[in-house]
Motif scaffolding. Structure first.
Motif, mmCIF file in Angstrom:
data_model
loop_
_atom_site.group_PDB
_atom_site.id
_atom_site.type_symbol
_atom_site.label_atom_id
_atom_site.label_comp_id
_atom_site.label_asym_id
_atom_site.label_seq_id
_atom_site.Cartn_x
_atom_site.Cartn_y
_atom_site.Cartn_z
ATOM 1 N N LEU A 480 0.934 4.628 -3.146
ATOM 2 C CA LEU A 480 1.009 5.016 -4.547
ATOM 3 C C LEU A 480 1.940 4.086 -5.315
ATOM 4 O O LEU A 480 2.884 3.521 -4.766
ATOM 5 C CB LEU A 480 1.522 6.449 -4.693
ATOM 6 N N SER A 481 1.641 3.987 -6.612
ATOM 7 C CA SER A 481 2.537 3.314 -7.556
ATOM 8 C C SER A 481 2.712 4.256 -8.738
ATOM 9 O O SER A 481 1.792 4.439 -9.534
ATOM 10 C CB SER A 481 1.948 1.980 -8.021
ATOM 11 N N ASP A 482 3.876 4.865 -8.813
ATOM 12 C CA ASP A 482 4.146 5.817 -9.893
ATOM 13 C C ASP A 482 3.031 6.863 -9.975
ATOM 14 O O ASP A 482 2.429 7.068 -11.021
ATOM 15 C CB ASP A 482 4.303 5.072 -11.221
ATOM 16 N N GLN A 483 2.746 7.481 -8.857
ATOM 17 C CA GLN A 483 1.727 8.538 -8.722
ATOM 18 C C GLN A 483 0.296 8.006 -8.737
ATOM 19 O O GLN A 483 -0.648 8.783 -8.579
ATOM 20 C CB GLN A 483 1.882 9.620 -9.815
ATOM 21 N N LEU A 484 0.110 6.732 -8.959
ATOM 22 C CA LEU A 484 -1.244 6.174 -9.015
ATOM 23 C C LEU A 484 -1.687 5.767 -7.615
ATOM 24 O O LEU A 484 -1.041 4.923 -6.977
ATOM 25 C CB LEU A 484 -1.274 4.959 -9.944
ATOM 26 N N PRO A 485 -2.792 6.343 -7.089
ATOM 27 C CA PRO A 485 -3.284 5.907 -5.782
ATOM 28 C C PRO A 485 -3.760 4.452 -5.853
ATOM 29 O O PRO A 485 -4.553 4.080 -6.715
ATOM 30 C CB PRO A 485 -4.459 6.855 -5.518
ATOM 31 N N ILE A 486 -3.236 3.643 -4.929
ATOM 32 C CA ILE A 486 -3.617 2.227 -4.912
ATOM 33 C C ILE A 486 -4.681 1.974 -3.853
ATOM 34 O O ILE A 486 -5.744 1.451 -4.139
ATOM 35 C CB ILE A 486 -2.385 1.345 -4.644
ATOM 36 N N ARG A 487 -4.373 2.381 -2.610
ATOM 37 C CA ARG A 487 -5.337 2.176 -1.537
ATOM 38 C C ARG A 487 -4.969 3.065 -0.357
ATOM 39 O O ARG A 487 -3.869 3.608 -0.265
ATOM 40 C CB ARG A 487 -5.390 0.710 -1.105
ATOM 41 N N ASP A 488 -5.929 3.182 0.580
ATOM 42 C CA ASP A 488 -5.732 3.979 1.777
ATOM 43 C C ASP A 488 -4.999 3.126 2.821
ATOM 44 O O ASP A 488 -5.404 2.004 3.120
ATOM 45 C CB ASP A 488 -7.088 4.437 2.327
ATOM 46 N N VAL A 489 -3.910 3.671 3.357
ATOM 47 C CA VAL A 489 -3.136 2.944 4.374
ATOM 48 C C VAL A 489 -3.023 3.766 5.656
ATOM 49 O O VAL A 489 -2.101 3.580 6.444
ATOM 50 C CB VAL A 489 -1.730 2.576 3.830
ATOM 51 N N THR A 490 -4.003 4.650 5.894
ATOM 52 C CA THR A 490 -3.949 5.518 7.066
ATOM 53 C C THR A 490 -3.842 4.719 8.358
ATOM 54 O O THR A 490 -3.077 5.077 9.263
ATOM 55 C CB THR A 490 -5.194 6.423 7.106
#
Length: 694
Positions: A480-490
């Motif tokens: 996340l960036s300031d609550q914004l989902p950026i990408r899946d890092v599972t």
């Protein structure tokens, strides 16, 4: 007609400029000092300027007001010397030149042709005017009852413009109806206007150009500007710079300076508003050191070029335009490039402003165009840049920006704003890594750039937050960036294994009842860590523990304690409610967890899970037989004590008759003595009663 390239125009322009400047300089140098004269009144001034002879310098020694026209008869230099000169017009003799200077500073010349005279304010037909200083105001004759007037500086009605050279000072020239501010009078031919410095404002009252030609001129002449600040305002139907109404455009070379050209109803630069098919827009060059603002009166009239006022007549020839400097198109105006016309914008050229650029023609752009509204065909610098948000699919739509320059900065374009609420690190050539794209990154073709975000946290999203011990919980981790989902890092995180939290290929195995804390860490700089809490309830009962005392007396009851646990050892507090107790003695009475034991022996009690009979636990209880009590001894009657039964004396007292008490068969001696005492007491009571009866 010139169709392209400043390199084509400049040889002609500079040849004209050099020849004109050299001629004026030679005339100035040729003035002998002996012919200088100072004048302090109108009569002396008239005499000096009108006499024939060689060049001379006339210097004002006082403010002078000349009634009528001041006419020169020879070439001369007029030094205002800080004084004010007024006249009802100034007329230069054919073939002469007048050079105006202000050696002291603060001098002024004001000349206004009388109304109805049709004269120019300063007539330069077949002559040359050179202005090097002073404040010059020249007003052509106003029209009377719709009549025509003369130019501010140039030709009277039907008069040609002659030659006007302005190198300094402040010049204001106003043309009367149908005449130019600076240039030809109505129906006169345009001449040569050269401006290299100073401040110039030239306007026409009606139908004439600001600088160029009056209405219905056969030619509009040549205009060359290399410096200074110039404002040219065309009268209704006349161009700012170029032709008057129904006049073709001039040859216009704007090589330097700050220039504004506009018209009340017409073009900024070019031909006058035309009724025929022969009035073209002329040839216009904007040099690299010039900054030109050109505006028409509406979006339907080109700022530069040509225009008919009779739509059915079609468009007159556009002329030509080359932009090597800056062309500014204000709002509510447009540059309309006609079909078949190509306008070169050189590497140093720029078209800017809020005006539109349209038409069926082409702009060959080697420089920059910053205007937002561009519908004309553009070759050369024209690039489409796509700004990809680089977010999960479907989150945002890419923004596309068209750039008409080699960089965003040169093209007056901003990079796309942040497409979402996160912290934008910048735009890059790749989704990850790559080179940063900025406003100065060179453009050579259409391209796509990608947003990269500054991560500040990760979010652990388990598939559920309430499970049973033994369940495997799948999860996802988002950057996340300031609550914004950026990408899946599972697949990139590390899960911390703790008691009751184990990692499997499918998720986390949770085995300990209670709140399980799952911790994941994303390696990197900075390292990001987060947790999630999952409520874990015990699983199915896998074992029982039955607790009972080891011994109990026959006939008594006991309450059993039953504990249960799942296969991971998590307690099941509800186990007592889920089991049934049984006994190997049928006589035992079982009520829930309470057991009554009627028979003495060893009893095996078993707790069995109702839902799974294979889950049991047993306990052995030894039931002790109950003691059999002795029957109580018979008591003698109080009236007749048995004399044959010896009475055992109380402790410390004499023995009764009959000797010692016999053994009571194992009964405690104290009890026997107590009984004897009771009997003796009763006998005494009875004896006393008899005595009272006798």
């Amino acid at each position: 007609m010139r169709t392209a390239a400043t390199s084509v125009a400049r040889p002609r322009v500079f040849a004209f400029l050099v020849a004109f400047v050299l001629a004026c300089a030679a005339a100035l140098l040729a003035v002998p000092a002996a012919h200088a004269a100072a004048v302090n009144n109108a009569e002396a001034l008239r005499s000096e300027v009108s006499s024939s002879g060689t060049d001379s310098t006339v210097t004002l020694a006082a403010d002078i007001d000349v009634t009528g026209v001041l006419a020169t008869g020879r070439s001369l230099t007029l030094d205002l010397a800080g004084h004010h000169l007024t006249a009802d017009g100034v007329e230069l003799a054919p073939g002469s030149d007048l050079r105006i200077v202000d050696g002291v500073g603060g001098g002024a010349l004001t000349t206004a042709a009388p109304a109805g005279s049709r004269r120019a304010g300063i007539r330069t037909t077949d002559a040359a005017l050179v202005i090097n200083g002073g404040t010059i105001t020249a007003i052509g004759a106003p029209g009377v009852e719709g009549g025509d007037g003369g130019a501010g500086i140039g030709g009277s009605v039907d008069g040609d413009a002659g030659n006007v050279f302005i190198a300094g000072g402040s010049v204001t020239a106003t043309g009367g109806p149908r005449s130019a501010g600076i240039g030809s009078g109505f129906r006169g031919m345009g001449g040569r206007v050269v401006i290299t410095g100073g401040t110039v404002e030239a306007r026409s009252e009606l139908h004439g150009a600001g600088i160029g030609a009056g209405a219905v001129a056969a030619t509009s002449g040549e205009v060359l500007i290399t410096g200074g600040t110039v404002t040219a305002l065309g009268g209704r139907g006349g161009a700012g710079i170029g032709g008057g109404l129904s006049s073709q455009g001039a040859t216009v070379d704007l090589l330097g300076g700050e220039i504004v050209a506009r018209s009340e109803l017409g073009l900024g630069i070019g031909g006058g508003y035309a009724g025929g098919a022969n009035e073209d827009g002329g040839d216009v060059v904007i040099g690299e050191h010039a900054r030109v603002t050109a505006s028409s009166s509406s979006h339907e009239i080109s700022a530069i070029g040509a225009r008919h006022y009779v739509p059915d007549n079609g468009e007159p020839p556009f002329g030509s335009l080359t932009v090597a400097g800056e062309l500014i198109l204000p709002a509510d105006t447009a540059l309309i490039v006609q079909d078949g016309i190509t306008v070169p914008v050189t590497a140093t050229g720029r078209i800017t402003g809020d005006g539109a650029i349209k038409g069926a023609g082409t702009i060959a752009n080697a420089g920059a165009i910053t205007n937002a509204d561009v519908s004309v065909d553009v070759t050369g610098h024209h690039y489409l840049v796509t700004f990809e948000p680089n977010l999960p699919v479907g989150e945002e739509t890419p923004e596309r920006v068209r750039v008409y320059a080699s960089t965003f900065a040169a093209g007056g374009r901003d990079l796309a704003p942040s497409p979402a609420a996160g912290t934008l690190a910048g735009w890059f050539s790749a989704r990850e890594g790559g080179e940063e794209f900025t406003t100065t990154t060179p453009l050579t073709a259409d391209r796509t750039v990608y947003a990269q975000w500054t991560p500040d946290r990760i979010a652990l999203r388990p598939e559920t937050t309430a499970v049973t011990a033994g369940d495997v919980v799948p999860f996802e981790v988002e950057l996340l960036s300031d609550q914004l989902p950026i990408r899946d890092v599972t697949d990139e995180v590390v899960v911390s294994e703790t008691e009751g939290v184990d990692v499997t290929d499918d998720g986390v195995l949770l085995t300990r009842a209670g709140d399980a804390i799952v911790t994941v860490t994303l390696p990197g700089e900075p390292e990001l860590t987060t947790t999630a809490t999952i409520a874990v309830t015990p699983g199915d009962i896998a074992s029982l523990a039955l607790s009972l005392p080891d011994r109990v007396d026959q006939g008594e009851s006991l309450t059993a304690t039953v504990e249960g646990a799942d296969r991971f050892g998590n307690a099941r507090p509800d186990a007592p409610e889920l089991v049934t107790l049984t006994s190997d003695h049928p006589s035992d009475v079982i009520d829930g967890l309470t057991i009554t034991f009627p028979a003495a022996s060893e009893h095996v009690i078993t707790a069995t899970l109702d839902s799974d009979p294979s889950v049991t636990d047993s306990a052995t209880v030894t039931v002790v037989p109950a003691a059999v009590p002795e029957p109580p001894a018979e008591e003698p009657s109080p009236e007749e004590p048995a004399v044959d039964q010896p009475v055992r004396p109380s402790a410390g007292g004499p023995a009764r008759a009959g000797g010692a008490l016999p053994d009571a068969g194992g009964v405690d001696a104290a009890l026997v003595l107590a009984a004897v005492g009771l009997v003796a007491g009763a006998a005494v009571v009875l004896g006393a009663a008899r005595t009272r009866r006798s």
